[in-house]
Motif scaffolding. Structure first.
Motif, PDB file in Angstrom:
ATOM      1  N   MET A   1      19.015  43.853  46.802  1.00 61.35           N
ATOM      2  CA  MET A   1      20.223  43.123  46.421  1.00 61.35           C
ATOM      3  C   MET A   1      20.004  42.348  45.118  1.00 61.35           C
ATOM      4  SD  MET A   1      22.529  40.759  48.850  1.00 61.35           S
ATOM      5  CE  MET A   1      24.015  39.993  48.275  1.00 61.35           C
ATOM      6  N   MET A   2      18.847  41.718  44.996  1.00 63.39           N
ATOM      7  CA  MET A   2      18.531  40.987  43.767  1.00 63.39           C
ATOM      8  C   MET A   2      18.425  41.946  42.580  1.00 63.39           C
ATOM      9  SD  MET A   2      15.900  37.975  45.015  1.00 63.39           S
ATOM     10  CE  MET A   2      14.680  39.127  45.609  1.00 63.39           C
ATOM     11  N   ALA A   3      17.902  43.144  42.835  1.00 59.99           N
ATOM     12  CA  ALA A   3      17.797  44.143  41.768  1.00 59.99           C
ATOM     13  C   ALA A   3      19.186  44.590  41.308  1.00 59.99           C
ATOM     14  CB  ALA A   3      16.982  45.347  42.234  1.00 59.99           C
ATOM     15  N   GLY A   4      20.118  44.724  42.241  1.00 59.01           N
ATOM     16  CA  GLY A   4      21.491  45.079  41.878  1.00 59.01           C
ATOM     17  C   GLY A   4      22.162  43.984  41.072  1.00 59.01           C
ATOM     18  N   PHE A   5      21.924  42.744  41.458  1.00 55.60           N
ATOM     19  CA  PHE A   5      22.466  41.594  40.732  1.00 55.60           C
ATOM     20  C   PHE A   5      21.930  41.602  39.295  1.00 55.60           C
ATOM     21  CE2 PHE A   5      22.861  37.237  39.343  1.00 55.60           C
ATOM     22  CZ  PHE A   5      24.030  36.783  39.946  1.00 55.60           C
ATOM     23  N   ALA A   6      20.623  41.781  39.157  1.00 54.65           N
ATOM     24  CA  ALA A   6      19.992  41.802  37.826  1.00 54.65           C
ATOM     25  C   ALA A   6      20.502  42.972  36.991  1.00 54.65           C
ATOM     26  CB  ALA A   6      18.471  41.873  37.968  1.00 54.65           C
ATOM     27  N   TYR A   7      20.696  44.121  37.613  1.00 54.85           N
ATOM     28  CA  TYR A   7      21.223  45.276  36.889  1.00 54.85           C
ATOM     29  C   TYR A   7      22.632  44.983  36.373  1.00 54.85           C
ATOM     30  CZ  TYR A   7      23.314  49.753  35.879  1.00 54.85           C
ATOM     31  OH  TYR A   7      23.986  50.769  35.251  1.00 54.85           O
ATOM     32  N   ALA A   8      23.478  44.423  37.222  1.00 56.32           N
ATOM     33  CA  ALA A   8      24.849  44.107  36.802  1.00 56.32           C
ATOM     34  C   ALA A   8      24.848  43.081  35.666  1.00 56.32           C
ATOM     35  CB  ALA A   8      25.660  43.596  37.988  1.00 56.32           C
ATOM     36  N   GLU A   9      23.931  42.141  35.738  1.00 57.39           N
ATOM     37  CA  GLU A   9      23.821  41.126  34.692  1.00 57.39           C
ATOM     38  C   GLU A   9      23.419  41.764  33.362  1.00 57.39           C
ATOM     39  OE1 GLU A   9      22.089  36.637  34.445  1.00 57.39           O
ATOM     40  OE2 GLU A   9      20.806  38.127  35.432  1.00 57.39           O
ATOM     41  N   SER A  10      22.423  42.641  33.400  1.00 56.40           N
ATOM     42  CA  SER A  10      21.946  43.259  32.158  1.00 56.40           C
ATOM     43  C   SER A  10      22.895  44.344  31.638  1.00 56.40           C
ATOM     44  CB  SER A  10      20.546  43.837  32.358  1.00 56.40           C
ATOM     45  OG  SER A  10      20.578  44.923  33.258  1.00 56.40           O
ATOM     46  N   SER A  11      23.747  44.865  32.500  1.00 54.79           N
ATOM     47  CA  SER A  11      24.673  45.943  32.109  1.00 54.79           C
ATOM     48  C   SER A  11      26.129  45.485  32.126  1.00 54.79           C
ATOM     49  CB  SER A  11      24.507  47.124  33.073  1.00 54.79           C
ATOM     50  OG  SER A  11      23.187  47.555  33.118  1.00 54.79           O
TER      51      SER A  11
ATOM     52  N   GLY B   1      39.677  42.062  36.639  1.00 48.77           N
ATOM     53  CA  GLY B   1      40.026  43.384  37.168  1.00 48.77           C
ATOM     54  C   GLY B   1      39.281  43.714  38.453  1.00 48.77           C
ATOM     55  N   GLU B   2      39.647  44.855  39.001  1.00 48.97           N
ATOM     56  CA  GLU B   2      39.161  45.256  40.321  1.00 48.97           C
ATOM     57  C   GLU B   2      38.091  46.347  40.256  1.00 48.97           C
ATOM     58  OE1 GLU B   2      42.071  46.027  43.573  1.00 48.97           O
ATOM     59  OE2 GLU B   2      41.211  48.048  43.481  1.00 48.97           O
ATOM     60  N   PHE B   3      37.101  46.214  41.136  1.00 46.91           N
ATOM     61  CA  PHE B   3      36.065  47.223  41.320  1.00 46.91           C
ATOM     62  C   PHE B   3      36.073  47.679  42.766  1.00 46.91           C
ATOM     63  CE2 PHE B   3      34.645  45.228  37.491  1.00 46.91           C
ATOM     64  CZ  PHE B   3      33.955  46.216  36.798  1.00 46.91           C
ATOM     65  N   ARG B   4      35.663  48.912  42.973  1.00 45.52           N
ATOM     66  CA  ARG B   4      35.452  49.474  44.311  1.00 45.52           C
ATOM     67  C   ARG B   4      34.078  50.130  44.304  1.00 45.52           C
ATOM     68  NH1 ARG B   4      41.216  52.424  45.632  1.00 45.52           N
ATOM     69  NH2 ARG B   4      42.487  50.585  45.205  1.00 45.52           N
ATOM     70  N   PHE B   5      33.322  49.904  45.359  1.00 44.64           N
ATOM     71  CA  PHE B   5      31.974  50.446  45.445  1.00 44.64           C
ATOM     72  C   PHE B   5      31.850  51.428  46.604  1.00 44.64           C
ATOM     73  CE2 PHE B   5      31.189  46.697  42.949  1.00 44.64           C
ATOM     74  CZ  PHE B   5      30.085  47.008  42.167  1.00 44.64           C
ATOM     75  N   VAL B   6      31.151  52.506  46.348  1.00 43.74           N
ATOM     76  CA  VAL B   6      30.712  53.446  47.379  1.00 43.74           C
ATOM     77  C   VAL B   6      29.210  53.584  47.184  1.00 43.74           C
ATOM     78  CG1 VAL B   6      30.872  55.789  48.302  1.00 43.74           C
ATOM     79  CG2 VAL B   6      32.926  54.677  47.367  1.00 43.74           C
TER      80      VAL B   6
ATOM     81  N   GLU C   1      25.624  45.716  46.791  1.00 44.02           N
ATOM     82  CA  GLU C   1      26.024  44.364  47.198  1.00 44.02           C
ATOM     83  C   GLU C   1      25.642  43.346  46.127  1.00 44.02           C
ATOM     84  OE1 GLU C   1      27.702  42.994  49.725  1.00 44.02           O
ATOM     85  OE2 GLU C   1      27.981  44.764  50.978  1.00 44.02           O
ATOM     86  N   GLY C   2      24.465  43.511  45.548  1.00 45.34           N
ATOM     87  CA  GLY C   2      24.041  42.611  44.478  1.00 45.34           C
ATOM     88  C   GLY C   2      24.920  42.747  43.248  1.00 45.34           C
ATOM     89  N   MET C   3      25.267  43.974  42.888  1.00 46.89           N
ATOM     90  CA  MET C   3      26.164  44.195  41.747  1.00 46.89           C
ATOM     91  C   MET C   3      27.518  43.534  42.002  1.00 46.89           C
ATOM     92  SD  MET C   3      25.468  48.190  40.745  1.00 46.89           S
ATOM     93  CE  MET C   3      26.755  48.157  39.489  1.00 46.89           C
ATOM     94  N   ALA C   4      28.034  43.738  43.199  1.00 49.18           N
ATOM     95  CA  ALA C   4      29.332  43.163  43.548  1.00 49.18           C
ATOM     96  C   ALA C   4      29.292  41.637  43.466  1.00 49.18           C
ATOM     97  CB  ALA C   4      29.748  43.618  44.941  1.00 49.18           C
ATOM     98  N   GLN C   5      28.218  41.044  43.969  1.00 50.60           N
ATOM     99  CA  GLN C   5      28.093  39.591  43.928  1.00 50.60           C
ATOM    100  C   GLN C   5      28.140  39.069  42.489  1.00 50.60           C
ATOM    101  OE1 GLN C   5      28.212  37.447  46.492  1.00 50.60           O
ATOM    102  NE2 GLN C   5      28.248  35.838  44.943  1.00 50.60           N
ATOM    103  N   PHE C   6      27.430  39.749  41.596  1.00 51.30           N
ATOM    104  CA  PHE C   6      27.446  39.324  40.201  1.00 51.30           C
ATOM    105  C   PHE C   6      28.865  39.400  39.632  1.00 51.30           C
ATOM    106  CE2 PHE C   6      27.351  40.038  35.665  1.00 51.30           C
ATOM    107  CZ  PHE C   6      26.546  38.994  35.234  1.00 51.30           C
TER     108      PHE C   6
END
Length: 136
Positions: free
Chosen positions: A3-13, A25-30, A40-45
């Motif tokens: 989850m932390m890795a997803g958060f960091a990825y979303a932050e850097s990208s 705007g809206e995002f949807r995740f699969v 989940e980490g990306m979504a949180q960011f």
């Protein structure tokens, strides 16, 4: 950790992820397997930056019993094949449902070596038909 890795990825990208998406705007995740916690980490960011996440669909998620649905995401689905051996490794698994999620458990009709990736397999329609029935 994932989850932390997803958060960091979303932050850097962030710029790339939000390119073409209006502020707020809206995002949807699969997400699939170990990628569920990463998503989940990306979504949180994104939520912390003022974007909306309307759907979070977890497919054969790994260690789901350690996860909770984010209350800021209106629809979180926890889908698992009950006969998926990849996510049922006795000393590593925790296949309890994601707390607060819409839980779907089905038996697969797929060959044992295809069960884990079955729902995301390009020619698979079974999983998507199940999602349509949820009407989320």
């Amino acid at each position: 950790v994932r989850m932390m890795a997803g958060f960091a990825y979303a932050e850097s990208s962030f710029a790339e992820l939000t390119s073409g998406v209006a502020p707020g705007g809206e995002f949807r995740f699969v997400a699939h397997s170990m990628g569920c916690a990463f998503a989940e980490g990306m979504a949180q960011f994104l939520l912390e930056r003022g974007y909306r996440v309307s759907h979070m669909i977890h497919i054969n998620g790994f260690q789901t019993g350690q996860m909770r649905a984010n209350p800021r995401i209106p629809a979180t689905v926890d889908f698992q094949y009950v006969d998926d051996l990849v996510i049922r490794v006795p000393f590593l698994s925790d296949t309890r449902p994601i707390q607060g999620a819409i839980v779907v458990r089905e038996k697969s009709n797929l060959w044992i070596r295809r069960r884990h990736r079955g729902p995301v397999y390009p020619r698979s329609t079974e999983f998507w038909n199940t999602m349509k029935k949820l009407k989320i």
